[in-house]
Write a protein that holds these residues in place. Structure first.
Motif, PDB file in Angstrom:
ATOM      1  N   SER A 131      53.655  21.790   3.311  1.00 35.72           N
ATOM      2  CA  SER A 131      54.033  22.711   2.241  1.00 35.72           C
ATOM      3  C   SER A 131      55.539  22.945   2.300  1.00 35.72           C
ATOM      4  O   SER A 131      56.076  23.260   3.358  1.00 35.72           O
ATOM      5  CB  SER A 131      53.282  24.028   2.428  1.00 35.72           C
ATOM      6  OG  SER A 131      53.795  25.014   1.574  1.00 35.72           O
ATOM      7  N   GLN A 178      51.710  22.114 -10.750  1.00 34.32           N
ATOM      8  CA  GLN A 178      50.937  22.702  -9.660  1.00 34.32           C
ATOM      9  C   GLN A 178      50.440  24.097 -10.023  1.00 34.32           C
ATOM     10  O   GLN A 178      49.363  24.505  -9.616  1.00 34.32           O
ATOM     11  CB  GLN A 178      51.839  22.773  -8.421  1.00 34.32           C
ATOM     12  CG  GLN A 178      51.173  23.332  -7.186  1.00 34.32           C
ATOM     13  CD  GLN A 178      52.059  23.181  -5.956  1.00 34.32           C
ATOM     14  OE1 GLN A 178      53.233  22.866  -6.069  1.00 34.32           O
ATOM     15  NE2 GLN A 178      51.476  23.389  -4.794  1.00 34.32           N
ATOM     16  N   ASP A 179      51.236  24.793 -10.812  1.00 40.27           N
ATOM     17  CA  ASP A 179      50.961  26.195 -11.070  1.00 40.27           C
ATOM     18  C   ASP A 179      50.568  26.344 -12.540  1.00 40.27           C
ATOM     19  O   ASP A 179      51.422  26.553 -13.388  1.00 40.27           O
ATOM     20  CB  ASP A 179      52.262  26.957 -10.775  1.00 40.27           C
ATOM     21  CG  ASP A 179      52.053  28.438 -10.763  1.00 40.27           C
ATOM     22  OD1 ASP A 179      50.957  28.876 -11.147  1.00 40.27           O
ATOM     23  OD2 ASP A 179      52.995  29.150 -10.387  1.00 40.27           O
ATOM     24  N   PHE A 206      49.220  28.533 -14.331  1.00 44.26           N
ATOM     25  CA  PHE A 206      49.497  29.766 -15.063  1.00 44.26           C
ATOM     26  C   PHE A 206      50.915  29.759 -15.615  1.00 44.26           C
ATOM     27  O   PHE A 206      51.169  30.080 -16.760  1.00 44.26           O
ATOM     28  CB  PHE A 206      49.291  30.993 -14.173  1.00 44.26           C
ATOM     29  CG  PHE A 206      48.873  32.192 -14.976  1.00 44.26           C
ATOM     30  CD1 PHE A 206      47.609  32.716 -14.833  1.00 44.26           C
ATOM     31  CD2 PHE A 206      49.722  32.757 -15.906  1.00 44.26           C
ATOM     32  CE1 PHE A 206      47.194  33.796 -15.597  1.00 44.26           C
ATOM     33  CE2 PHE A 206      49.328  33.834 -16.680  1.00 44.26           C
ATOM     34  CZ  PHE A 206      48.058  34.353 -16.520  1.00 44.26           C
ATOM     35  N   SER A 259      39.591  31.581 -16.091  1.00 46.10           N
ATOM     36  CA  SER A 259      39.685  31.621 -14.630  1.00 46.10           C
ATOM     37  C   SER A 259      40.747  30.611 -14.182  1.00 46.10           C
ATOM     38  O   SER A 259      41.220  29.793 -14.978  1.00 46.10           O
ATOM     39  CB  SER A 259      38.340  31.279 -14.009  1.00 46.10           C
ATOM     40  OG  SER A 259      38.106  29.890 -14.077  1.00 46.10           O
ATOM     41  N   GLY A 260      41.114  30.658 -12.903  1.00 39.04           N
ATOM     42  CA  GLY A 260      42.156  29.768 -12.379  1.00 39.04           C
ATOM     43  C   GLY A 260      41.833  28.301 -12.622  1.00 39.04           C
ATOM     44  O   GLY A 260      42.676  27.531 -13.087  1.00 39.04           O
ATOM     45  N   GLY A 261      40.616  27.913 -12.322  1.00 38.39           N
ATOM     46  CA  GLY A 261      40.238  26.514 -12.482  1.00 38.39           C
ATOM     47  C   GLY A 261      40.152  26.094 -13.945  1.00 38.39           C
ATOM     48  O   GLY A 261      40.428  24.950 -14.296  1.00 38.39           O
ATOM     49  N   GLN A 262      39.771  27.035 -14.803  1.00 35.20           N
ATOM     50  CA  GLN A 262      39.719  26.723 -16.235  1.00 35.20           C
ATOM     51  C   GLN A 262      41.121  26.473 -16.770  1.00 35.20           C
ATOM     52  O   GLN A 262      41.346  25.561 -17.568  1.00 35.20           O
ATOM     53  CB  GLN A 262      39.033  27.872 -17.002  1.00 35.20           C
ATOM     54  CG  GLN A 262      37.525  27.933 -16.720  1.00 35.20           C
ATOM     55  CD  GLN A 262      36.877  29.245 -17.123  1.00 35.20           C
ATOM     56  OE1 GLN A 262      37.551  30.244 -17.421  1.00 35.20           O
ATOM     57  NE2 GLN A 262      35.554  29.271 -17.118  1.00 35.20           N
ATOM     58  N   ARG A 263      42.096  27.234 -16.271  1.00 35.73           N
ATOM     59  CA  ARG A 263      43.484  27.009 -16.696  1.00 35.73           C
ATOM     60  C   ARG A 263      43.980  25.655 -16.229  1.00 35.73           C
ATOM     61  O   ARG A 263      44.683  24.950 -16.937  1.00 35.73           O
ATOM     62  CB  ARG A 263      44.385  28.100 -16.116  1.00 35.73           C
ATOM     63  CG  ARG A 263      44.237  29.431 -16.802  1.00 35.73           C
ATOM     64  CD  ARG A 263      45.409  30.326 -16.485  1.00 35.73           C
ATOM     65  NE  ARG A 263      45.398  30.772 -15.108  1.00 35.73           N
ATOM     66  CZ  ARG A 263      44.862  31.923 -14.698  1.00 35.73           C
ATOM     67  NH1 ARG A 263      44.300  32.740 -15.552  1.00 35.73           N
ATOM     68  NH2 ARG A 263      44.899  32.251 -13.433  1.00 35.73           N
ATOM     69  N   ARG A 322      42.259  23.034 -15.812  1.00 30.87           N
ATOM     70  CA  ARG A 322      41.669  21.995 -16.653  1.00 30.87           C
ATOM     71  C   ARG A 322      42.364  21.902 -18.010  1.00 30.87           C
ATOM     72  O   ARG A 322      42.501  20.820 -18.572  1.00 30.87           O
ATOM     73  CB  ARG A 322      40.166  22.247 -16.805  1.00 30.87           C
ATOM     74  CG  ARG A 322      39.434  21.889 -15.512  1.00 30.87           C
ATOM     75  CD  ARG A 322      37.959  22.074 -15.649  1.00 30.87           C
ATOM     76  NE  ARG A 322      37.537  23.427 -15.318  1.00 30.87           N
ATOM     77  CZ  ARG A 322      36.340  23.912 -15.593  1.00 30.87           C
ATOM     78  NH1 ARG A 322      35.467  23.182 -16.256  1.00 30.87           N
ATOM     79  NH2 ARG A 322      36.017  25.126 -15.208  1.00 30.87           N
ATOM     80  N   THR A 340      43.623  19.108  -8.761  1.00 32.42           N
ATOM     81  CA  THR A 340      42.277  19.655  -8.590  1.00 32.42           C
ATOM     82  C   THR A 340      42.192  20.680  -7.469  1.00 32.42           C
ATOM     83  O   THR A 340      41.099  21.061  -7.063  1.00 32.42           O
ATOM     84  CB  THR A 340      41.243  18.527  -8.315  1.00 32.42           C
ATOM     85  OG1 THR A 340      41.584  17.866  -7.098  1.00 32.42           O
ATOM     86  CG2 THR A 340      41.217  17.524  -9.440  1.00 32.42           C
ATOM     87  N   SER A 341      43.336  21.186  -7.000  1.00 31.18           N
ATOM     88  CA  SER A 341      43.266  22.069  -5.837  1.00 31.18           C
ATOM     89  C   SER A 341      42.652  23.422  -6.173  1.00 31.18           C
ATOM     90  O   SER A 341      42.258  24.162  -5.285  1.00 31.18           O
ATOM     91  CB  SER A 341      44.640  22.245  -5.197  1.00 31.18           C
ATOM     92  OG  SER A 341      45.474  22.959  -6.052  1.00 31.18           O
ATOM     93  N   ALA A 342      42.553  23.780  -7.462  1.00 30.80           N
ATOM     94  CA  ALA A 342      41.916  25.061  -7.809  1.00 30.80           C
ATOM     95  C   ALA A 342      40.472  24.871  -8.251  1.00 30.80           C
ATOM     96  O   ALA A 342      39.859  25.804  -8.740  1.00 30.80           O
ATOM     97  CB  ALA A 342      42.705  25.759  -8.914  1.00 30.80           C
ATOM     98  N   LEU A 343      39.943  23.659  -8.078  1.00 24.05           N
ATOM     99  CA  LEU A 343      38.612  23.385  -8.622  1.00 24.05           C
ATOM    100  C   LEU A 343      37.573  23.261  -7.518  1.00 24.05           C
ATOM    101  O   LEU A 343      37.846  22.714  -6.455  1.00 24.05           O
ATOM    102  CB  LEU A 343      38.646  22.086  -9.435  1.00 24.05           C
ATOM    103  CG  LEU A 343      39.677  22.051 -10.570  1.00 24.05           C
ATOM    104  CD1 LEU A 343      39.642  20.703 -11.273  1.00 24.05           C
ATOM    105  CD2 LEU A 343      39.420  23.170 -11.566  1.00 24.05           C
TER     106      LEU A 343
END
Ligand code: ATP
Ligand code: ATP
Ligand code: MG
Ligand code: MG
Lengths: 278, 249
Positions: free
Chosen positions: B42, B86-87, B89, B140-144, B146, B166-169
Motif C-alpha cells: 500500500s 480505486q475509489d 465514490f 452500497s459501496g460495491g454497487q458504486r 460496479r 473488485t476489492s469492494a465486492l
C-alpha cells in the motif's frame, strides 16, 4: 451471564424513495460482548446500514426502527442527539467504508487526527501530535511526519484507510465498528492491522464489529460471523469455521473464489434463489 | 515493440515544498490483448502509474507510449483508454444519476442508441434497471464500484486500466465482474493493466505481474512463477506467504 456491550433486536432500515420503498435491513438481531463479531454478505445486503444504525447515522429519508438497541446500558433509540454525538467517535467509533470520502478534504490529516483528542482530553498540541504520529506508525504508515501534514487527496487508497483506522483508535473506544477496514490493503499490511485490532479486543476488552465481504478473512479472524443476505441474517457461524456453513448462499460463496494456481476458466457464479430472501 | 511501453517512469509530487517520489524509475511493457497485473505494498505507487498513463500525475522523467507513440491526452485517448478508479465514490459525480453518469460519455462522443446501451451496461454488472435513476449516495459501496466498471465500458475502449476493480465486492459479485471482464477481453480483444492486492485475482486474470514496493519495481513474474511460488525477491515471498489461504486445495 453479564449484560452484553451491545444489543440489537429486530433492526429495520428502510428508505422511502420516489421509486418505492427500499428495505435495506429487515429484522437483524445480535448481541456483542468484548469479542470480534464479523458481518459478511453480498454487496448491497445491508452490512453498512446495520453498522451505521448503531450510531444512528442513517441520513433521511432513511428510517431506523427496532425493538431494542442498547449500548452499555443506554437506550440508543431514545438517547437525545446531543448525547449520541458525545458517544460517537469516543466510546463508539466507526471506520467508514469510504475513508477518503469520510475524511474532511480541506483539513490536514494531522489536524483531523488530533482534533478530537485536544477537545476531549485537553492535551497539549505537542502531546496530541506525538500520539497521532504513534498511531500512524502503528498502522504501518512509512512516513508518519509527511502524512501528518498531508491532505486526504495526497494519500493512496490504503493509506486513507489506515489513517481512518488510526483516527478511530486514538480515543480508545469501547466499541469499534469497522466497515471494510482492510479492503484496500496488501496482505502484509492487512495482517498488521488485524493484529492491532485483535490486541485491542484481548487487552483492552474492546468490542469489535468487523464488516467485510471477505468470508475467508472474517472466518479466520472473528469469534463469530453473521452472514447477511438481502437485509437479513441468514446464518451465524462460530469460530469452528466455514466448513460448518449450511446456508446455500454461504456455501456457494466459497466456490466463487479464484485461487492461485486455479484454472482460468469462468468462475462459478451463484444461482440466487428467491427463497433465500424470505 | 509492445502495445503499452513504460520506460524509467518517475512521478514526483510536490506538496508544500516537500517532494514525494511516488514512482522511482519503473519500466514495464504490456502486449496487445495481454492482461498485466500490478501488485505491491500500500502506497508503493500502483495507482500513480495508472494515473500517469491518463495524464493525471506529474511525470518528472521517463516515457509512456501506446502503440509506439507517446501518449497525448485528448478525445481520441479517452475513447481508447478508460480507467476504473480505486475509489468509486470520489470518481462518481454526487449529483448525477447513474443514468447520466453512464450516458454522458456516449453523448460527448456522439454515440447513439444510448437508452439500450445504458440498460445493457447495468445488466452486465448485475444491477437491475431499478438502479438507473438513483444517485451514488443511494448505492452500497460495491454497487458504486460496479457503476464505475460499467462507465469505463460504455465507450468500448481498447485498453482498460483497472485499479482494484473488485476489492469492494463479495465473492459472488466479484466472480461475475471478473467473468464479464474476461469475456469482454476475449470478445473485443481488450488489453488490461490491473492493480489488485489479491494475488488470487491477479493469478486468475493476469499473464504477468509486476511487484512494487516504495515506488520501485521489486520483481516481475509470470503466472507459472506465482503459482509455483518460485519468486526471487524477499518481499514477493512475504506477499505469497501471507496469501496462503488463496491457494488451490
Ligand atoms: N439512500 C438510499 N436510498 C435507497 N436505497 C439505499 C440508500 N442507501 C442505501 N440503499 C440500499 O440499501 C441496501 C443496503 O446497503 P448497504 O450499504 O448496507 O450494503 P452493504 O451490505 O454495505 O454492501 P457493500 O458490500 O456493497 O458495501 C443497498 O441495496 C442499497 O442500494
Ligand atoms: N496528489 C498527491 N500529492 C502528494 N503525494 C501523493 C499524491 N498522490 C499520491 N501521493 C503519494 O504517492 C505515493 C503512492 O501513492 P499510490 O496511490 O500510487 O499508492 P498505491 O500503490 O496505489 O497504494 P494503495 O494500494 O494503498 O492504493 C503515496 O506515498 C502517496 O501518499
Ligand atoms: Mg457497505
Ligand atoms: Mg492505489
Amino acid at each position: 451471564m453479564t449484560t452484553p456491550l451491545l444489543e440489537v433486536d429486530d433492526l429495520h432500515v428502510s428508505f422511502h424513495t420516489a421509486a418505492g420503498v427500499v428495505e435495506a435491513v429487515r429484522g437483524v438481531s445480535f448481541s456483542l460482548g468484548r469479542e470480534r463479531l464479523g458481518i459478511v454478505g453480498e454487496s448491497g445486503s445491508g452490512k453498512t446500514m446495520t453498522g451505521r444504525s448503531v450510531l444512528r447515522l442513517i441520513r433521511p429519508p432513511g428510517r431506523i426502527t427496532a425493538k431494542a438497541m442498547r449500548f452499555d446500558g443506554q437506550d440508543l433509540l431514545t438517547l437525545p442527539e446531543r448525547r449520541m454525538r458525545a458517544l460517537r467517535g469516543s466510546r463508539i467509533a466507526m471506520v467508514m467504508q469510504d475513508p477518503k470520502y469520510s475524511l474532511n478534504p480541506v483539513m490536514k490529516v494531522g489536524e483531523q487526527l488530533t482534533e478530537g483528542l485536544r477537545r476531549r482530553e485537553r492535551v497539549s498540541r505537542a502531546e496530541a501530535k506525538r500520539r497521532a504520529l504513534a498511531a500512524l506508525e502503528a498502522v504501518q504508515i512509512r512516513d508518519p511526519e509527511r502524512v501528518f501534514h498531508a491532505y486526504p487527496h495526497e494519500l493512496s487508497g490504503g493509506m486513507g484507510q489506515r489513517v481512518m483506522i488510526a483516527m478511530m483508535l486514538i480515543p480508545d473506544p469501547a466499541l469499534l465498528i469497522a466497515d471494510e477496514p482492510t479492503s484496500a490493503l496488501d496482505v502484509t499490511v492487512q495482517a498488521e492491522v488485524l493484529r492491532i485490532l485483535d490486541g485491542l479486543v484481548r487487552e483492552r476488552g474492546m468490542g469489535l464489529i468487523f464488516i467485510s465481504h471477505d468470508l475467508r478473512l472474517v472466518s479466520r479472524f472473528c469469534d463469530r460471523v453473521l452472514v447477511m443476505y438481502r437485509g437479513r441474517v441468514v446464518e451465524e457461524l462460530d469460530a469452528t469455521g466455514l466448513d460448518a456453513a449450511r446456508h446455500p448462499y454461504t456455501r456457494g460463496l466459497l466456490n466463487c473464489l479464484p485461487r492461485i494456481g486455479g484454472d482460468r476458466g469462468p468462475l462459478p457464479t451463484l444461482q440466487r434463489d428467491a427463497a433465500w430472501a424470505e | 515493440m509492445s502495445f503499452i511501453e513504460i520506460d524509467d517512469l518517475e512521478v514526483t509530487f510536490r506538496a508544500k515544498g516537500r517532494l514525494v517520489h511516488a514512482v522511482r524509475g519503473v519500466s514495464l511493457s504490456v502486449e496487445r490483448h495481454e492482461s498485466f497485473g500490478l501488485v505491491g505494498e500500500s502506497g508503493s505507487g500502483k495507482s500513480t502509474i495508472l494515473r500517469a498513463i491518463c495524464g493525471m500525475a506529474p511525470v518528472t522523467a521517463g516515457s509512456i507510449r501506446i502503440a509506439g507513440e507517446r501518449v497525448r491526452h485528448g478525445r481520441a485517448f479517452t475513447r481508447r483508454v478508460q480507467m476504473v478508479f480505486q475509489d468509486p465514490f470520489a470518481s462518481l459525480h454526487p449529483r448525477h444519476t447513474i443514468d447520466r453518469t453512464l450516458s454522458e460519455p456516449l453523448a460527448i462522443h456522439g454515440i447513439g442508441d444510448r437508452d439500450a446501451k445504458v440498460n445493457q451496461a447495468l445488466e452486465d454488472v448485475g444491477l437491475g434497471r431499478g438502479f438507473r435513476f438513483r444517485f451514488p449516495h443511494q448505492l452500497s459501496g460495491g454497487q458504486r464500484q460496479r457503476v464505475a466498471i460499467a462507465r469505463a465500458l460504455m465507450l468500448e475502449p481498447e485498453i482498460l486500466l483497472l485499479d482494484e476493480p473488485t476489492s469492494a465486492l463479495d465473492a459472488s459479485v466479484q466472480a461475475e465482474a471478473l467473468n464479464l471482464l474476461s469475456r469482454l477481453r476475449e470478445e473485443r480483444g481488450l488489453t488490461f493493466l490491473m492493480v489488485s492486492h489479491d494475488l488470487a485475482v491477479v493469478d486468475h486474470m493476469c499473464d504477468r505481474l509486476l511487484v512494487m514496493k516504495e515506488g520501485r519495481a521489486v520483481e516481475q513474474l509470470d503466472r507459472a512463477a506465482l503459482a509455483g511460488g518460485t519468486m526471487q525477491a524477499e518481499y514477493t515471498r512475504e506477499l505469497f506467504a501471507a496469501s496462503a489461504d488463496r491457494l488451490t486445495g
